[in-house]
Structure formats: C-alpha cells, structure tokens
Design an enzyme around this catalytic site. Structure first.
Site, PDB file in Angstrom:
ATOM      1  N   GLY A 132     -16.894-130.471 -14.056  1.00 32.37           N
ATOM      2  CA  GLY A 132     -16.292-130.339 -15.381  1.00 32.37           C
ATOM      3  C   GLY A 132     -17.220-130.919 -16.428  1.00 32.37           C
ATOM      4  O   GLY A 132     -17.098-132.079 -16.811  1.00 32.37           O
ATOM      5  N   GLU A 178     -10.021-137.384 -11.579  1.00 29.95           N
ATOM      6  CA  GLU A 178      -9.368-137.725 -12.839  1.00 29.95           C
ATOM      7  C   GLU A 178      -8.148-136.837 -13.087  1.00 29.95           C
ATOM      8  O   GLU A 178      -8.013-135.757 -12.520  1.00 29.95           O
ATOM      9  CB  GLU A 178     -10.333-137.531 -14.018  1.00 29.95           C
ATOM     10  CG  GLU A 178     -11.519-138.457 -14.040  1.00 29.95           C
ATOM     11  CD  GLU A 178     -12.326-138.272 -15.317  1.00 29.95           C
ATOM     12  OE1 GLU A 178     -11.865-137.517 -16.205  1.00 29.95           O
ATOM     13  OE2 GLU A 178     -13.399-138.873 -15.427  1.00 29.95           O
ATOM     14  N   HIS A 232      -8.446-129.291 -12.984  1.00 31.17           N
ATOM     15  CA  HIS A 232      -7.230-130.078 -12.770  1.00 31.17           C
ATOM     16  C   HIS A 232      -6.087-129.296 -12.148  1.00 31.17           C
ATOM     17  O   HIS A 232      -4.949-129.803 -12.106  1.00 31.17           O
ATOM     18  CB  HIS A 232      -6.741-130.725 -14.068  1.00 31.17           C
ATOM     19  CG  HIS A 232      -7.795-131.483 -14.813  1.00 31.17           C
ATOM     20  ND1 HIS A 232      -8.643-132.372 -14.187  1.00 31.17           N
ATOM     21  CD2 HIS A 232      -8.147-131.483 -16.123  1.00 31.17           C
ATOM     22  CE1 HIS A 232      -9.467-132.882 -15.080  1.00 31.17           C
ATOM     23  NE2 HIS A 232      -9.192-132.368 -16.260  1.00 31.17           N
TER      24      HIS A 232
END
Length: 411
Positions: free
Chosen positions: A135, A228, A203
């Site tokens: 990312g 994350e 995500h």
C-alpha cells in the site's frame, strides 16, 4: 443521534472552543441539526468544560453512527492534542519523522500506531533490514521508512495502482494484487527475504489474510509482520469473504498453542516459527522466530539440564519431608516425657525409613536417566542445528506456503 454531522462543522466548533470563543461555539451548536437533549448537553459543555473535555463530550455524542466517522476522528484528534497527551510521543523518532514530512508525499496514519511501530521495529534500525510496505499510495510511507531504518535499508513497495510505480523514488514499487499469492511470492523471491512487512494495503479480508498467510512464512528469521487498520474486520464494506482477518488471527492463537492441543499441528509453520502475536487497537503484529519446543523446568534443588523433571521434583519433596521428620524426632527426644521406644518415635522412624528408601530408588532411576540422556544430548543438538540450517534455505522458504495452505484449509 446525529446522522452525517458535518466534519467541517465539528472542526469549526472545536476551533472556536479551543481558542476561547465559547460564544462562537455556542452559536454554531445552536444552529446545528441536533436533538434538544444533545444541544443542551453540548451548550453546557461549552460553558463548563475545558476544550479537551468538550471535544470528548462531542465525540461521545457523535460516536456510534458510521456516517460520523470523520467527525469523530476530529473530536478524538482535538482531545489528544488539547489534553497534552501528544507529549507522550515526544521521544518517538518515527512520529518525529512523520510530523517533519511536509514535502508533499502524503502519509496517513492513526497516531497510536507510532508507539506500536517503534516498540516492534526499533531493533531493526541501522541493521540494513529488508522492508516491504504493502500500500504505497503517494510514496510518503516509503520515504518515512527509509529514513527511520537508516542507510543500507532496502525498502520495497507493493500497490495495486499502476500510478504508484512512479512515486517510489529510490524504492522499487511492484504493481500487483496483494490477494494474489503467486505475485507476493515473486516479490519475495526478487527482493526478500524481508525482515519487516507492513500491510497498509486495501484492507479487505481476502487481501489481509492471503498476504499474511503467504508472506509470514517467507519472512527472514526474527522478522516482524505488521497489519494495519484491522478494524475493517468490523466494517461490512470490507468483508469480501466469510472469515475476517481478526477471526483468522484467533485461529493463529490456537496454532501458536499446537504443542498443547491434541488436535493441533505442532509441526506447522505457525507452531514452529510464530513466536508472538501482539494485538492493539487496529494493529496486529506477528513476530517470527525459530522456536524450541516448550517445556517446563525446575529451578534450584537437585534439578539439572536434561534430567527427569518429575523425578527431580519428587526427590526435592522427599528431601523436605525427610528434614521435617528428622526435626520431629529431635523434638521428641528432647521432650521431658520422651522414651526411646514410644509408639510415636517408632512411627516416625518407620516413616523416615520409607521416605529414604523411596529417595534411593528415585535417585538410581534419575542417575540412569542422566546417563542415557547424556549419550543422546549431542545427537539432539546436532539434529536441531541441521533443522535450523534447513529452515533458512531458499527451498524451505519457497515451499512453506504449501504447508501453510494445509493449515488455512483446515480452518
């Protein structure tokens, strides 16, 4: 409950309250789309609460409606800075780099991540680690990681957006989908093995689970894998498969304990190399190490390395019992009414003889066990060294996803 309460309106109210313009904040609250109860609570908070506490009250009223996420973020942000809690990050070098990075390369992070990062990654600084960031976005994260880890660090990016290939600067950026195991293995073969992987990608559940299941086994020994924004496990729009990432991590907790679970696989990559799982709000850290098989040990007393722990513990207990019996005999001998052949003395002597006889048997068994284990100790150490070298070979790392796949399919 307020729905879709404007982020701009929240920022304006917080700004007036923070600068001492309580009247201006009250005026904005009076004109907002609020229930009578909420308006009364906020007007009272404007008049009575300091700015940090007011921000907390406003955030509590807004919280709970997904439409207000951005507005709640502004309330939490204001509370953090206005309360002075930001000073807790004053000594965090990564946070300092984040704040100093105003050169146009955007980085977007939840502030509490910086404690998690520095706690888990400080040990890699200055050691020329190989780092993969999933990312890339506009490249700000790559620049931050290069400076944080220092000269010699190899920082590589992965992004599904072809435009990301142009923002890496000195960091190569591979374009591909993190939910594609073949692509991830190619990245690892070309630039790895990575010491650190940071997943700040799409995500979705498939992306997070597939990337972790593929790349963790390919990490270098003593590596760290950080995911994350794991709060997306609770947001329906990111659930592209039945199993959430947090649900998958719960399965890893079972795999970590496979040596104690009759239904577990003690030889899986997770049971043998997953050393620890650290779970924080929205961040999961998987630590890697070549684990030894778990065992308990007796410290002190008669215990020695490679001897029978059960026999040693039993002998220790008998030694304590022997000391107690000897003490009782001495007490009886010194008593004014004691006789050498009293029933109590005879019973104690008999018990003492039995305890000493049991100790002698156990001592012989323990000595035999020591002799047997001492002849195999060298073989065990040689075998472990062979296994350690095998796990560090390229062929082992490249075939581990096949073994991991078996564990993932089972769940």
């Amino acid at each position: 409950m307020m729905s879709g309460f404007s982020e701009d309106l929240v920022a304006a109210i917080l700004g007036r309250q923070a600068t001492g313009d309580a009247a201006g904040a009250a005026e904005l609250i009076g004109g907002a789309d609020l229930s009578a109860d909420d308006r009364q609570v906020l007007l009272a908070a404007v008049a009575e609460r300091p700015p940090a506490e007011f921000a907390a009250v406003l955030g509590a009223i807004l919280r709970g409606d997904p439409a207000n996420r951005d507005a709640v973020n502004e309330c939490n942000r204001a509370e953090f800075y206005l309360s002075g809690r930001s000073r807790s990050l004053a000594g965090n070098p990564l946070y300092a780099l984040f704040l100093a990075g105003r050169d146009g390369t955007l980085v977007d992070k939840w502030v509490h991540y910086f404690d998690v990062y520095h706690r888990n990654l400080a040990g890699y600084r200055g050691r020329s680690p190989r780092v993969l960031e999933i990312g890339v976005y506009r490249g700000g994260g790559l620049a931050m990681w290069r400076e944080y880890f220092g000269a010699g660090a190899v920082v590589v990016g992965v992004d599904i957006d072809p435009a990301a290939a142009a923002v890496g600067g000195p960091s190569p950026v591979m374009v591909g989908d993190q939910s594609d195991p073949a692509f991830l293995r190619t990245v690892s073969e070309r630039f790895g093995p990575f010491d650190v992987v940071i997943d700040d990608g799409g995500h979705t559940m498939a992306q997070q689970v597939t990337a972790a299941a593929t790349l963790f086994p390919l990490l270098a020994a003593e590596g760290a894998y950080i995911v994350e924004d794991t709060h997306t496990s609770y947001w329906p729009e990111y659930r592209d498969q039945e199993e959430t990432f947090i649900g998958w991590v719960r399965g890893l907790i079972d795999a970590l304990h496979a040596n104690h679970d009759p239904s577990g696989d003690p030889d899986s990559v997770w049971a043998t190399t997953l050393d620890a799982i650290e779970i924080s709000d929205s961040v999961v850290v998987l630590r890697k190490a070549n684990r030894f098989r778990p065992f308990s040990e007796v410290g002190g007393g008669t215990g020695f390395l490679f001897e029978s722990r059960t026999a040693a513990a039993r002998i220790s207990a008998l030694e304590q019992r022997e000391a107690q019996l000897v003490g009782e005999l001495e007490r009886l001998r010194e008593a004014p009414t004691a006789t050498p052949e009293s029933d109590e003395v005879r019973l104690l002597r008999s018990t003492l003889r039995e305890a000493r006889a049991e100790m002698a048997v156990l001592a012989r068994e323990l000595e035999a066990t020591r002799r047997e284990l001492s002849t195999t100790q060298g073989r065990l150490l040689d075998a472990w060294e062979h296994i350690r070298r095998m796990r560090n070979t390229v062929s082992w790392r490249l075939t581990t996803p096949l073994r991991v796949g078996r564990l993932v399919r089972r769940r």
